[in-house]
Write an enzyme that holds these catalytic residues in place. Sequence first.
Site, PDB file in Angstrom:
ATOM      1  N   ASP A  67       0.866  -1.146  -0.004  1.00  0.00           N
ATOM      2  CA  ASP A  67       0.080  -0.129   0.102  1.00  0.00           C
ATOM      3  C   ASP A  67       0.867   1.347  -0.042  1.00  0.00           C
ATOM      4  OD1 ASP A  67       0.993  -0.587   2.637  1.00  0.00           O
ATOM      5  OD2 ASP A  67      -0.967  -0.971   3.436  1.00  0.00           O
ATOM      6  N   ASN A 135      -7.164  -2.934  14.792  1.00  0.00           N
ATOM      7  CA  ASN A 135      -8.511  -3.127  14.555  1.00  0.00           C
ATOM      8  C   ASN A 135      -8.668  -4.337  13.549  1.00  0.00           C
ATOM      9  OD1 ASN A 135      -7.806  -2.147  11.862  1.00  0.00           O
ATOM     10  ND2 ASN A 135      -9.139  -0.687  11.881  1.00  0.00           N
ATOM     11  N   GLU A 142      -9.535  -1.826   5.648  1.00  0.00           N
ATOM     12  CA  GLU A 142     -10.095  -1.436   7.043  1.00  0.00           C
ATOM     13  C   GLU A 142     -11.494  -2.549   7.234  1.00  0.00           C
ATOM     14  OE1 GLU A 142      -8.675  -0.067   9.099  1.00  0.00           O
ATOM     15  OE2 GLU A 142      -7.812   1.713   8.141  1.00  0.00           O
TER      16      GLU A 142
HETATM   17  C1  F6R Z   1       1.589  -1.728   6.169  1.00  0.00           C
HETATM   18  C2  F6R Z   1       0.406  -2.093   6.426  1.00  0.00           C
HETATM   19  C3  F6R Z   1      -0.336  -2.107   7.698  1.00  0.00           C
HETATM   20  C4  F6R Z   1       0.359  -2.438   8.737  1.00  0.00           C
HETATM   21  C5  F6R Z   1      -0.672  -2.533  10.047  1.00  0.00           C
HETATM   22  C6  F6R Z   1       0.450  -2.605  11.281  1.00  0.00           C
HETATM   23  O1  F6R Z   1       2.120  -1.516   4.859  1.00  0.00           O
HETATM   24  O2  F6R Z   1      -0.223  -2.436   5.433  1.00  0.00           O
HETATM   25  O3  F6R Z   1      -1.579  -2.768   7.540  1.00  0.00           O
HETATM   26  O4  F6R Z   1       0.965  -3.877   8.601  1.00  0.00           O
HETATM   27  O5  F6R Z   1      -1.191  -1.147  10.045  1.00  0.00           O
HETATM   28  O6  F6R Z   1       1.225  -1.672  11.337  1.00  0.00           O
HETATM   29  P1  F6R Z   1       2.478  -1.615  12.388  1.00  0.00           P
HETATM   30  O7  F6R Z   1       3.439  -2.649  11.995  1.00  0.00           O
HETATM   31  O8  F6R Z   1       2.944  -0.409  12.431  1.00  0.00           O
HETATM   32  O9  F6R Z   1       1.997  -1.832  13.939  1.00  0.00           O
END
Ligand code: F6R
Length: 244
Positions: A67, A135, A142
């Site tokens: 992403d 979440n 999401e």
């Molecule tokens: C990042 C992504 C997100 C993260 C998730 C966890 O490319 O796609 O889904 O993997 O938000 O984020 P962290 O690792 O910062 O807790």
Amino acid sequence: MEIVVVENYDEMSDVACSVVEETVKRNPACVLGLATGSTPLGLYERMVRGYREGKVSYKNVKAVNLDEYIGLPSSHPQSYAFFMREHLFSQIDILPENTHIENGMATDEKAECARYNALLDSMPRDLQVLGIGSNGHIAFNEPFTPFGSETHTVALAESTVKDNSRLFERIEDVPRRAFTMGLKNIMDARRILILASGANKANAVYGLVKGEVTTALPASILQKHGNVVLVCDRAAAQKLGDGV
Ligand code: F6R
């Protein structure tokens, strides 16, 4: 789902790195799906170390990222393109032309999603690395994203904006929209390595492993994939009970 519970973040990163390195050793021209965020930083550090020690070469590896924020150029320090160059790509021998991520500055968003879907279809991932949001989001899918989704644009949930604001000077600076691979794109990977560390991920990890398969917790779709390994530390695994 194979579940590996380890003591802490460092051990999670060690196990994750051996899974990635084995994939590359088995197929030096493999396609890796990669994630950003705090979770894979330890993994990337170890991949860099393994490369410097001459254990693994990424010369023929291709990488596709999950992403990218909309509105940030790849030169912006908070863009995911910048993150990947800084933490991994500039420190290993992967060729820049073999690294792929959505273009956050694309003016035609629909065309950019179509371009990325076509790219993903032409490069099936041997291993997809994932983190998980508090979440239960994976990539920026999401809650209530359809399971059949492909690359699309999203408005980030308020909880995600808050989680990500630690990396920005002010919460107002966190982009509110992003491009993301969809859940179907993620499920298309041959193997999935999902990492989780810390107590703030415990509810999401419970939903991923033991919850109902529901769009309310996007990661729960992984229960339907036949080749997933979850590596998590004790804090993230605390709600799973003793049976795992
Ligand atoms: C990042 C992504 C997100 C993260 C998730 C966890 O490319 O796609 O889904 O993997 O938000 O984020 P962290 O690792 O910062 O807790």
